[in-house]
Design a protein around this motif. Structure first.
Motif, PDB file in Angstrom:
ATOM      1  N   GLU A 179       0.522  -2.581 -12.658  1.00 28.20           N
ATOM      2  CA  GLU A 179      -0.127  -3.501 -13.595  1.00 28.20           C
ATOM      3  C   GLU A 179      -0.978  -2.755 -14.621  1.00 28.20           C
ATOM      4  OE1 GLU A 179      -3.930  -6.479 -13.415  1.00 28.20           O
ATOM      5  OE2 GLU A 179      -2.615  -6.395 -11.653  1.00 28.20           O
ATOM      6  N   VAL A 180      -1.700  -1.749 -14.162  1.00 28.30           N
ATOM      7  CA  VAL A 180      -2.669  -1.066 -15.029  1.00 28.30           C
ATOM      8  C   VAL A 180      -2.041   0.095 -15.789  1.00 28.30           C
ATOM      9  CG1 VAL A 180      -4.848   0.190 -15.082  1.00 28.30           C
ATOM     10  CG2 VAL A 180      -4.568  -1.752 -13.536  1.00 28.30           C
ATOM     11  N   ILE A 181      -1.244   0.877 -15.094  1.00 26.33           N
ATOM     12  CA  ILE A 181      -0.659   2.066 -15.727  1.00 26.33           C
ATOM     13  C   ILE A 181       0.844   1.860 -15.814  1.00 26.33           C
ATOM     14  CG2 ILE A 181      -0.369   4.564 -15.572  1.00 26.33           C
ATOM     15  CD1 ILE A 181      -2.957   4.717 -14.078  1.00 26.33           C
ATOM     16  N   THR A 182       1.299   1.337 -16.952  1.00 25.42           N
ATOM     17  CA  THR A 182       2.716   1.035 -17.154  1.00 25.42           C
ATOM     18  C   THR A 182       3.201   1.608 -18.477  1.00 25.42           C
ATOM     19  OG1 THR A 182       2.122  -1.079 -18.184  1.00 25.42           O
ATOM     20  CG2 THR A 182       2.603  -1.086 -15.808  1.00 25.42           C
ATOM     21  N   GLU A 183       4.495   1.758 -18.573  1.00 25.19           N
ATOM     22  CA  GLU A 183       5.147   2.182 -19.809  1.00 25.19           C
ATOM     23  C   GLU A 183       4.501   3.431 -20.406  1.00 25.19           C
ATOM     24  OE1 GLU A 183       5.201  -1.078 -22.479  1.00 25.19           O
ATOM     25  OE2 GLU A 183       6.335  -2.375 -21.141  1.00 25.19           O
ATOM     26  N   THR A 184       4.369   4.430 -19.597  1.00 19.92           N
ATOM     27  CA  THR A 184       3.818   5.680 -20.079  1.00 19.92           C
ATOM     28  C   THR A 184       4.851   6.794 -19.948  1.00 19.92           C
ATOM     29  OG1 THR A 184       2.105   7.357 -19.756  1.00 19.92           O
ATOM     30  CG2 THR A 184       2.816   6.159 -17.803  1.00 19.92           C
ATOM     31  N   ASP A 185       4.837   7.701 -20.910  1.00 19.29           N
ATOM     32  CA  ASP A 185       5.729   8.866 -20.849  1.00 19.29           C
ATOM     33  C   ASP A 185       5.024  10.070 -20.260  1.00 19.29           C
ATOM     34  OD1 ASP A 185       7.902   7.572 -21.993  1.00 19.29           O
ATOM     35  OD2 ASP A 185       7.174   7.933 -24.030  1.00 19.29           O
ATOM     36  N   HIS A 186       3.780   9.873 -19.851  1.00 17.65           N
ATOM     37  CA  HIS A 186       3.031  10.977 -19.259  1.00 17.65           C
ATOM     38  C   HIS A 186       3.758  11.447 -18.002  1.00 17.65           C
ATOM     39  CE1 HIS A 186      -0.204  13.402 -17.690  1.00 17.65           C
ATOM     40  NE2 HIS A 186      -0.952  13.125 -18.745  1.00 17.65           N
ATOM     41  N   PRO A 187       4.102  12.750 -17.919  1.00 14.97           N
ATOM     42  CA  PRO A 187       4.907  13.238 -16.789  1.00 14.97           C
ATOM     43  C   PRO A 187       4.257  13.041 -15.431  1.00 14.97           C
ATOM     44  CG  PRO A 187       3.957  15.071 -18.040  1.00 14.97           C
ATOM     45  CD  PRO A 187       3.740  13.830 -18.852  1.00 14.97           C
ATOM     46  N   ILE A 246      -4.818   6.696  -1.665  1.00 15.81           N
ATOM     47  CA  ILE A 246      -4.296   5.366  -1.334  1.00 15.81           C
ATOM     48  C   ILE A 246      -4.340   4.500  -2.590  1.00 15.81           C
ATOM     49  CG2 ILE A 246      -4.563   3.376   0.189  1.00 15.81           C
ATOM     50  CD1 ILE A 246      -6.442   5.388   1.873  1.00 15.81           C
ATOM     51  N   VAL A 247      -3.274   3.729  -2.813  1.00 16.75           N
ATOM     52  CA  VAL A 247      -3.242   2.859  -3.985  1.00 16.75           C
ATOM     53  C   VAL A 247      -2.390   1.635  -3.671  1.00 16.75           C
ATOM     54  CG1 VAL A 247      -1.179   3.872  -5.069  1.00 16.75           C
ATOM     55  CG2 VAL A 247      -2.957   2.865  -6.500  1.00 16.75           C
ATOM     56  N   SER A 248      -2.695   0.539  -4.329  1.00 15.25           N
ATOM     57  CA  SER A 248      -1.841  -0.640  -4.299  1.00 15.25           C
ATOM     58  C   SER A 248      -0.787  -0.471  -5.385  1.00 15.25           C
ATOM     59  CB  SER A 248      -2.659  -1.909  -4.561  1.00 15.25           C
ATOM     60  OG  SER A 248      -1.804  -2.970  -4.934  1.00 15.25           O
ATOM     61  N   LYS A 249       0.475  -0.501  -5.008  1.00 10.83           N
ATOM     62  CA  LYS A 249       1.538  -0.267  -5.985  1.00 10.83           C
ATOM     63  C   LYS A 249       1.536  -1.331  -7.075  1.00 10.83           C
ATOM     64  CE  LYS A 249       6.412   0.945  -6.430  1.00 10.83           C
ATOM     65  NZ  LYS A 249       6.610   0.160  -7.645  1.00 10.83           N
ATOM     66  N   SER A 250       1.281  -2.584  -6.708  1.00 12.97           N
ATOM     67  CA  SER A 250       1.283  -3.650  -7.717  1.00 12.97           C
ATOM     68  C   SER A 250       0.150  -3.444  -8.716  1.00 12.97           C
ATOM     69  CB  SER A 250       1.151  -5.021  -7.043  1.00 12.97           C
ATOM     70  OG  SER A 250      -0.036  -5.105  -6.279  1.00 12.97           O
ATOM     71  N   ILE A 301       0.832  -1.195   0.000  1.00 13.37           N
ATOM     72  CA  ILE A 301       0.000   0.000   0.000  1.00 13.37           C
ATOM     73  C   ILE A 301       0.870   1.250   0.000  1.00 13.37           C
ATOM     74  CG2 ILE A 301      -1.710   1.332   1.317  1.00 13.37           C
ATOM     75  CD1 ILE A 301      -2.835  -1.170   0.079  1.00 13.37           C
ATOM     76  N   LEU A 302       0.532   2.194  -0.862  1.00 17.75           N
ATOM     77  CA  LEU A 302       1.158   3.513  -0.853  1.00 17.75           C
ATOM     78  C   LEU A 302       0.109   4.540  -0.448  1.00 17.75           C
ATOM     79  CD1 LEU A 302       3.161   3.434  -4.219  1.00 17.75           C
ATOM     80  CD2 LEU A 302       4.108   3.255  -1.922  1.00 17.75           C
ATOM     81  N   VAL A 303       0.474   5.431   0.458  1.00 17.54           N
ATOM     82  CA  VAL A 303      -0.448   6.455   0.952  1.00 17.54           C
ATOM     83  C   VAL A 303       0.238   7.811   0.889  1.00 17.54           C
ATOM     84  CG1 VAL A 303      -1.784   7.282   2.924  1.00 17.54           C
ATOM     85  CG2 VAL A 303      -1.555   4.830   2.528  1.00 17.54           C
ATOM     86  N   LEU A 304      -0.505   8.800   0.418  1.00 16.19           N
ATOM     87  CA  LEU A 304      -0.052  10.190   0.455  1.00 16.19           C
ATOM     88  C   LEU A 304      -1.153  10.991   1.136  1.00 16.19           C
ATOM     89  CD1 LEU A 304       2.464  11.717  -0.558  1.00 16.19           C
ATOM     90  CD2 LEU A 304       1.129  12.437  -2.538  1.00 16.19           C
TER      91      LEU A 304
END
Length: 253
Positions: A94-102, A86-90, A16-19
């Motif tokens: 898995e869903v948002i990968t290989e993007t150049d979006h800053p 809050i998000v699950s890093k895995s 879990i990642l939390v900000l």
């Protein structure tokens, strides 16, 4: 002007990642800082880091409850509201990968942008917002992408967040120590929810709210919708408009 002090917390299993951010006016933070310093002096503490204190008083539950509970009360009496993403890093990887979006290039960038929007949507639209972060290795990256954050934000918010963020050491910034507590607590509550194992911290410290906390749980479905928006933003905007029109006229025969 509103000041938002931001800190993060991370859990390995579940991942879990939390900000989290704590929000208040300059006047409120001035009063808070004075009271917080007095409390540190009274408890003979150099600084307040929730995880460290949780371990430090592990052999004395009543003392731990007293100390952490007192500082929590100071936060509740002085903060306007809190925000947490809050998000699950895995799942994110898995869903948002290989993007150049800053914005979505890193997990932290993703969380931060969600936090900025969550803050804007739940505070007075007439108020400018100054974000304050703990100094860490990502400080330079935040500075680099901040202009993108502003540009990608809804127009109604762009003027509110145009100020460059400030970076301070949490050892010398009492409001950042309050943000540390909120991020720590939000992480533990989410772990409890996912694992269905009760948290050992007393209920009155962990779960009773003294101020509102606006949360965004970026679950798998949310991430898939976001990915679809990134890939074809115009189509998604049109879908939103069409659905709004359908909703408005669904009772008209």
């Amino acid at each position: 002007m509103l000041y938002v002090y931001v800190d993060e917390s991370e859990n390995a299993n579940p991942d879990i990642l939390v900000l989290s951010g704590v929000i208040g006016s300059r006047k409120r933070w001035k009063r808070f800082t004075a009271e917080w310093k007095n409390a540190l002096k009274g408890y003979r503490l150099d600084t307040f880091h929730t995880a460290e204190l949780f371990i430090r008083f592990s052999e004395d539950e009543s003392r731990r409850r007293e100390v952490i509970g007192y500082f929590r009360r100071l936060i509740g009496e002085n903060v306007d509201c809190g925000v947490s993403v809050i998000v699950s890093k895995s799942e994110l990887d898995e869903v948002i990968t290989e993007t150049d979006h800053p914005i979505y290039r890193t997990s932290y960038g993703f969380l931060l942008y969600q936090l900025v929007i969550l803050t804007c949507n739940n505070t007075d639209f007439s108020q400018e917002i100054q974000f304050v972060f703990d100094e860490h290795s990502l400080s330079g990256k935040i500075k680099e992408v901040w202009s993108e954050f502003v540009a990608q934000s809804p127009i109604v918010h762009q003027q509110r967040i145009r100020r460059e963020p400030i970076f301070l050491s949490d050892a010398n910034c009492e409001p950042l120590q309050a943000a540390d507590f909120l991020a720590w607590r939000e992480r533990r509550l989410m772990v409890e929810r996912i694992t269905a194992k009760p948290d050992p911290m007393p209920y009155d410290i962990m779960k009773t709210e003294r101020f509102p906390v606006f949360r965004q749980w970026c679950h798998r479905e949310y991430l898939h919708d976001l990915r679809r928006t990134m890939e074809n933003p115009d189509a998604v905007r049109m879908e939103i408009v069409v659905n709004m029109i359908k909703e408005k006229f669904k009772f008209i025969k």
